[in-house]
Design an enzyme around this catalytic site. Structure first.
Site, PDB file in Angstrom:
ATOM      1  NE  ARG A   1       9.007  -0.431   8.837  1.00 41.24           N
ATOM      2  CZ  ARG A   1       7.749  -0.156   8.540  1.00 41.24           C
ATOM      3  NH1 ARG A   1       7.449   0.397   7.395  1.00 41.24           N
ATOM      4  NH2 ARG A   1       6.790  -0.432   9.379  1.00 41.24           N
TER       5      ARG A   1
ATOM      6  NE  ARG B   1       4.630  -4.505  12.325  1.00 43.14           N
ATOM      7  CZ  ARG B   1       5.275  -4.198  11.218  1.00 43.14           C
ATOM      8  NH1 ARG B   1       4.946  -3.154  10.520  1.00 43.14           N
ATOM      9  NH2 ARG B   1       6.276  -4.949  10.808  1.00 43.14           N
TER      10      ARG B   1
ATOM     11  NE  ARG C   1      -1.943   0.430  11.737  1.00 46.81           N
ATOM     12  CZ  ARG C   1      -1.030   0.788  10.848  1.00 46.81           C
ATOM     13  NH1 ARG C   1      -1.179   1.893  10.155  1.00 46.81           N
ATOM     14  NH2 ARG C   1       0.023   0.048  10.662  1.00 46.81           N
TER      15      ARG C   1
ATOM     16  CE  LYS D   1      -1.032  -0.360   4.908  1.00 44.93           C
ATOM     17  NZ  LYS D   1      -0.145   0.664   5.492  1.00 44.93           N
TER      18      LYS D   1
ATOM     19  NE  ARG E   1       8.518  -2.968   5.461  1.00 43.06           N
ATOM     20  CZ  ARG E   1       7.303  -2.553   5.807  1.00 43.06           C
ATOM     21  NH1 ARG E   1       6.556  -1.914   4.930  1.00 43.06           N
ATOM     22  NH2 ARG E   1       6.827  -2.789   6.998  1.00 43.06           N
TER      23      ARG E   1
HETATM   24  P1  AMP Z   1       2.743   1.624   9.202  1.00 48.62           P
HETATM   25  O1  AMP Z   1       3.937   2.213   8.531  1.00 48.62           O
HETATM   26  O2  AMP Z   1       1.428   2.166   8.678  1.00 48.62           O
HETATM   27  O3  AMP Z   1       2.781   0.122   9.211  1.00 48.62           O
HETATM   28  O4  AMP Z   1       2.791   2.090  10.737  1.00 48.62           O
HETATM   29  C1  AMP Z   1       3.896   1.747  11.574  1.00 48.62           C
HETATM   30  C2  AMP Z   1       3.461   1.810  13.020  1.00 48.62           C
HETATM   31  O5  AMP Z   1       3.050   3.140  13.364  1.00 48.62           O
HETATM   32  C3  AMP Z   1       2.291   0.927  13.401  1.00 48.62           C
HETATM   33  O6  AMP Z   1       2.677  -0.414  13.657  1.00 48.62           O
HETATM   34  C4  AMP Z   1       1.777   1.639  14.654  1.00 48.62           C
HETATM   35  O7  AMP Z   1       2.617   1.390  15.766  1.00 48.62           O
HETATM   36  C5  AMP Z   1       1.947   3.104  14.273  1.00 48.62           C
HETATM   37  N1  AMP Z   1       0.742   3.620  13.566  1.00 48.62           N
HETATM   38  C6  AMP Z   1       0.674   4.017  12.270  1.00 48.62           C
HETATM   39  N2  AMP Z   1      -0.566   4.436  11.956  1.00 48.62           N
HETATM   40  C7  AMP Z   1      -1.303   4.297  13.083  1.00 48.62           C
HETATM   41  C8  AMP Z   1      -2.667   4.549  13.402  1.00 48.62           C
HETATM   42  N3  AMP Z   1      -3.526   5.000  12.488  1.00 48.62           N
HETATM   43  N4  AMP Z   1      -3.071   4.306  14.676  1.00 48.62           N
HETATM   44  C9  AMP Z   1      -2.216   3.853  15.606  1.00 48.62           C
HETATM   45  N5  AMP Z   1      -0.930   3.571  15.380  1.00 48.62           N
HETATM   46  C10 AMP Z   1      -0.462   3.785  14.122  1.00 48.62           C
END
Ligand code: AMP
Length: 200
Positions: free
Chosen positions: A137, A148, A92, A17, A131
């Site tokens: 990361r 996750r 989310r 995404k 990745r």
């Molecule tokens: P992502 O890059 O979207 O996978 O986000 C990485 C991390 O950031 C997630 O595993 C959460 O810890 C935090 N995070 C990102 N977006 C949100 C959200 N909308 N609500 C809560 N935590 C978030």
């Protein structure tokens, strides 16, 4: 070409995404708003927000809704988002959907389309493992990945029913070449009157 489009891209981690979102946003001339990117930038810069969320993000848990929604509220109010934006990673969970509804209602706006990238679990895991090696990361350990994906299935997938009832979800097969997937998204958005030129 710039078009007003307020979009959300949803999919499990490893669904692509981020990559597809960036392509769509660029083709439409709208900014991508990725809460994960904002959190990661703050963590690496050691800001107050970064210190607040570091442990949560590294454990693969969700940052508290109020904090995340306040951040999005500020971001969508910025000038470059006036003509639309593509949200990646927010909302989310169902509480965040309600927050976003409020934020957009204040602007007299609503989401035009929700792009769901559908990818089998095994494929997401394989892409995330790759990745982890390539980008290193900190939240891409095997354990954090499984954690996750579990959160995605329990908390994030239900938001698709809410948006589905509103008739704005386009479910896109997320397996294929980057160009094939972009073309599928462009075709689905075209049906909604949102036209974009993507590499095919
Ligand atoms: P992502 O890059 O979207 O996978 O986000 C990485 C991390 O950031 C997630 O595993 C959460 O810890 C935090 N995070 C990102 N977006 C949100 C959200 N909308 N609500 C809560 N935590 C978030």
């Amino acid at each position: 070409m710039t078009q007003t489009a307020r979009l959300l891209i949803v999919g499990p981690q490893g669904s692509g995404k981020g990559t597809q979102g960036a392509r769509i946003a660029e083709a439409l001339g709208i900014p991508t708003i990725s809460t994960g990117d904002v959190f990661r930038a703050n963590i690496s810069q050691g800001t107050e927000l970064g210190q607040q969320v570091k442990a949560i993000v590294e454990a693969g848990n969700l940052v508290p809704d109020e904090l995340t929604s306040a951040l999005v509220r500020d971001r969508v109010a910025q000038e470059d988002a006036a003509g639309g934006f593509l949200l990646d990673g927010y909302p989310r969970n169902t509480a965040q959907v309600a927050h976003l509804d409020e934020i957009l209602a204040e602007q007299g706006a609503s989401l035009d389309a929700v792009i769901e990238l559908s990818v089998p679990r095994a494929e997401s895991i394989a892409r995330l493992a790759l990745r982890a090696t390539e980008q290193g990361r900190a939240d891409d350990t095997e354990e954090a990945i499984a954690h996750r994906l579990g959160i995605y299935e329990r908390e994030t997938a239900p938001i698709l029913s809410i948006y589905g009832e509103r008739g704005i979800v386009d479910t896109i097969d997320g397996v294929g070449s980057l160009d094939e997937i972009s073309a599928r998204i462009a075709d689905a958005l075209a049906v909604r009157g949102i036209t974009l030129a993507v590499p095919r």
